[in-house]
Design a protein around this motif. Structure first.
Motif, mmCIF file in Angstrom:
data_model
loop_
_atom_site.group_PDB
_atom_site.id
_atom_site.type_symbol
_atom_site.label_atom_id
_atom_site.label_comp_id
_atom_site.label_asym_id
_atom_site.label_seq_id
_atom_site.Cartn_x
_atom_site.Cartn_y
_atom_site.Cartn_z
ATOM 1 N N THR A 1 -12.014 71.651 -16.424
ATOM 2 C CA THR A 1 -11.335 70.317 -16.376
ATOM 3 C C THR A 1 -9.960 70.312 -17.285
ATOM 4 O OG1 THR A 1 -12.649 69.438 -17.858
ATOM 5 C CG2 THR A 1 -13.089 68.913 -15.773
ATOM 6 N N VAL A 2 -10.157 71.377 -18.367
ATOM 7 C CA VAL A 2 -8.815 71.442 -19.118
ATOM 8 C C VAL A 2 -7.871 72.400 -18.603
ATOM 9 C CG1 VAL A 2 -8.071 72.895 -21.108
ATOM 10 C CG2 VAL A 2 -10.221 71.549 -21.410
ATOM 11 N N ALA A 3 -8.374 73.251 -17.639
ATOM 12 C CA ALA A 3 -7.344 73.864 -16.703
ATOM 13 C C ALA A 3 -6.697 73.272 -15.636
ATOM 14 C CB ALA A 3 -8.315 75.305 -16.071
ATOM 15 N N ALA A 4 -7.544 71.997 -15.079
ATOM 16 C CA ALA A 4 -7.401 71.137 -14.249
ATOM 17 C C ALA A 4 -5.997 70.280 -14.834
ATOM 18 C CB ALA A 4 -8.105 70.472 -13.729
ATOM 19 N N GLY A 5 -6.222 69.852 -16.203
ATOM 20 C CA GLY A 5 -5.308 68.795 -16.395
ATOM 21 C C GLY A 5 -4.151 69.708 -16.711
ATOM 22 N N ILE A 6 -3.937 70.931 -17.504
ATOM 23 C CA ILE A 6 -3.011 71.664 -17.469
ATOM 24 C C ILE A 6 -2.179 71.962 -16.480
ATOM 25 C CG2 ILE A 6 -2.045 73.896 -18.308
ATOM 26 C CD1 ILE A 6 -4.171 74.131 -20.375
ATOM 27 N N GLY A 7 -2.945 72.068 -15.363
ATOM 28 C CA GLY A 7 -2.252 72.482 -14.004
ATOM 29 C C GLY A 7 -1.786 70.942 -13.535
ATOM 30 N N TYR A 8 -2.305 69.914 -13.476
ATOM 31 C CA TYR A 8 -1.535 68.857 -13.272
ATOM 32 C C TYR A 8 -0.100 68.569 -13.732
ATOM 33 C CZ TYR A 8 -6.084 67.480 -11.203
ATOM 34 O OH TYR A 8 -7.183 67.504 -10.484
ATOM 35 N N ALA A 9 -0.218 68.853 -14.957
ATOM 36 C CA ALA A 9 1.076 68.755 -15.925
ATOM 37 C C ALA A 9 2.258 69.767 -15.454
ATOM 38 C CB ALA A 9 0.706 69.002 -17.488
ATOM 39 N N LEU A 10 1.724 70.877 -15.134
ATOM 40 C CA LEU A 10 2.472 71.992 -14.462
ATOM 41 C C LEU A 10 3.091 71.499 -13.200
ATOM 42 C CD1 LEU A 10 0.876 75.150 -15.875
ATOM 43 C CD2 LEU A 10 3.048 74.111 -16.760
ATOM 44 N N VAL A 11 2.082 71.093 -12.392
ATOM 45 C CA VAL A 11 2.724 70.705 -11.098
ATOM 46 C C VAL A 11 3.715 69.538 -11.086
ATOM 47 C CG1 VAL A 11 2.149 69.040 -8.968
ATOM 48 C CG2 VAL A 11 0.725 70.920 -9.637
ATOM 49 N N LEU B 1 -4.000 64.455 -8.919
ATOM 50 C CA LEU B 1 -3.131 65.467 -8.247
ATOM 51 C C LEU B 1 -1.948 64.481 -7.797
ATOM 52 C CD1 LEU B 1 -2.497 68.331 -7.385
ATOM 53 C CD2 LEU B 1 -4.010 67.905 -5.712
ATOM 54 N N VAL B 2 -2.485 63.485 -7.212
ATOM 55 C CA VAL B 2 -1.557 62.466 -6.550
ATOM 56 C C VAL B 2 -0.401 62.031 -7.230
ATOM 57 C CG1 VAL B 2 -1.235 60.312 -5.342
ATOM 58 C CG2 VAL B 2 -3.044 61.499 -4.722
ATOM 59 N N SER B 3 -0.678 61.770 -8.671
ATOM 60 C CA SER B 3 0.215 61.230 -9.704
ATOM 61 C C SER B 3 1.216 62.473 -9.673
ATOM 62 C CB SER B 3 -0.411 60.801 -10.748
ATOM 63 O OG SER B 3 -1.370 59.810 -10.611
ATOM 64 N N ALA B 4 0.641 63.754 -10.078
ATOM 65 C CA ALA B 4 1.343 65.059 -10.454
ATOM 66 C C ALA B 4 2.592 65.155 -9.165
ATOM 67 C CB ALA B 4 0.481 66.025 -10.723
ATOM 68 N N VAL C 1 12.126 63.729 -16.454
ATOM 69 C CA VAL C 1 11.420 64.054 -17.500
ATOM 70 C C VAL C 1 10.565 62.938 -17.822
ATOM 71 C CG1 VAL C 1 10.811 64.956 -19.771
ATOM 72 C CG2 VAL C 1 11.938 66.454 -18.056
ATOM 73 N N ALA C 2 11.447 61.901 -18.208
ATOM 74 C CA ALA C 2 11.113 60.596 -18.797
ATOM 75 C C ALA C 2 10.167 59.863 -17.588
ATOM 76 C CB ALA C 2 12.442 59.648 -18.878
ATOM 77 N N HIS C 3 10.516 60.220 -16.321
ATOM 78 C CA HIS C 3 9.804 59.621 -15.250
ATOM 79 C C HIS C 3 8.194 60.142 -15.260
ATOM 80 C CE1 HIS C 3 9.222 57.626 -11.351
ATOM 81 N NE2 HIS C 3 8.364 58.291 -11.220
ATOM 82 N N ALA C 4 8.263 61.513 -15.331
ATOM 83 C CA ALA C 4 7.050 62.223 -15.348
ATOM 84 C C ALA C 4 6.151 61.860 -16.670
ATOM 85 C CB ALA C 4 7.423 63.747 -15.026
ATOM 86 N N SER D 1 1.351 60.388 -18.996
ATOM 87 C CA SER D 1 0.565 59.288 -19.891
ATOM 88 C C SER D 1 -0.862 59.100 -19.223
ATOM 89 C CB SER D 1 1.324 58.017 -19.866
ATOM 90 O OG SER D 1 1.760 57.315 -18.435
ATOM 91 N N LEU D 2 -1.229 59.426 -18.013
ATOM 92 C CA LEU D 2 -2.177 59.047 -17.320
ATOM 93 C C LEU D 2 -3.267 60.205 -17.258
ATOM 94 C CD1 LEU D 2 -0.687 57.680 -13.995
ATOM 95 C CD2 LEU D 2 -1.580 56.249 -16.126
ATOM 96 N N LEU D 3 -2.839 61.432 -17.668
ATOM 97 C CA LEU D 3 -3.649 62.873 -17.623
ATOM 98 C C LEU D 3 -4.660 62.993 -18.606
ATOM 99 C CD1 LEU D 3 -1.145 65.418 -16.619
ATOM 100 C CD2 LEU D 3 -2.446 64.101 -15.122
#
Length: 248
Positions: free
Chosen positions: A2-12, A158-161, A126-129, A135-137
């Motif tokens: 899940t750490v990898a998933a969280g980082i992946g969402y941020a990178l998306v 993933l939808v949010s990202a 970036v501010a929008h993201a 902030s939701l991740l």
């Protein structure tokens, strides 16, 4: 995992922005300052908007029009702020050009102005993201993921990202279009930016329908592609005109 998933969402959400930063912004300190200033300005604007709308929450989830008013008023506020942001930049540009004249240095080139606009737009994106995605991740780094009934096909994070990525693209290149439109008095460019912003914002309401994310997300990326294409044509035209002036 899940750490990898969280980082992946941020990178998306911010991976392409990071690439733009490394390729264009990081090489010039002034562009870095522009990016940071723009990010701060837009974050403050979003905090102000959230504070205003906090008085009207919770909205009635059974009707769509309160959300439409919220989106419209927020976009109108941000587009007014974009014009103010350009006016501040224009004063700074005049100061830099005057300084260049005093020290017998060349004024800002069209490419320099476009890069400044790109940095400002990237700050907006970036501010929008950060506000709507990063902030939701925090829960995404936990032991599980999260789905919502109205978009059960894709994890919520993933939808949010993905939505954040679309808006980062729209905001980044819209700023380049807007700055050019304001500078040239081009009404098409001036109207294109708020129209795309409003259309993209209203398309997010499709996600309220069951399975709406399957339709809403592709439509959002269609608006992002249109923004990039329009920006590309505008940049090509400006550079061609500048080259003809140099040749003549």
């Amino acid at each position: 995992m899940t750490v990898a998933a969280g980082i992946g969402y941020a990178l998306v959400a911010l991976g392409p922005s990071l690439s733009l930063f490394i390729a264009f912004i990081s090489k010039k300190p002034f562009l870095i300052l522009t990016l940071l200033s723009s990010t701060l300005v837009w974050l403050i604007s979003l905090i102000i908007l959230s504070g205003i709308w906090r008085a009207f929450l919770p909205l009635n989830s059974t009707t769509w029009w309160p959300f439409a008013i919220l989106i419209f008023s927020s976009i109108a506020f941000q587009e007014g702020l974009r014009l103010l942001f350009w006016k501040v930049y224009k004063r700074l540009e005049d100061i830099l050009d005057a300084f260049a004249d005093r020290v017998s240095k060349p004024r800002l080139y069209p490419t320099d102005k476009m890069q400044i606009a790109l940095a400002g737009g990237l700050g907006h994106g970036v501010a929008h993201a950060v506000f709507f995605c990063l902030s939701l991740l925090t829960p995404a780094f936990g032991p599980a993921t999260y789905f919502v009934d109205r978009c059960s096909q894709i994890p919520f994070f993933l939808v949010s990202a993905i939505i954040a990525l679309a808006f980062v693209t729209v905001h980044t290149f819209s700023m380049v279009i807007a700055f050019n439109g304001y500078a040239e008095g081009n009404k098409v460019d001036q109207l294109f930016v708020p129209s795309v912003h409003l259309a993209a914002g209203m398309m997010t309401m499709i996600n309220f329908a069951y399975g709406g994310c399957v339709i809403g997300i592709p439509l959002l990326f269609l608006m992002a592609i249109l923004t990039v294409m329009h920006c590309g044509r505008m940049v090509w035209r400006r550079l061609s005109e500048s080259q003809r002036q140099v040749d003549s």
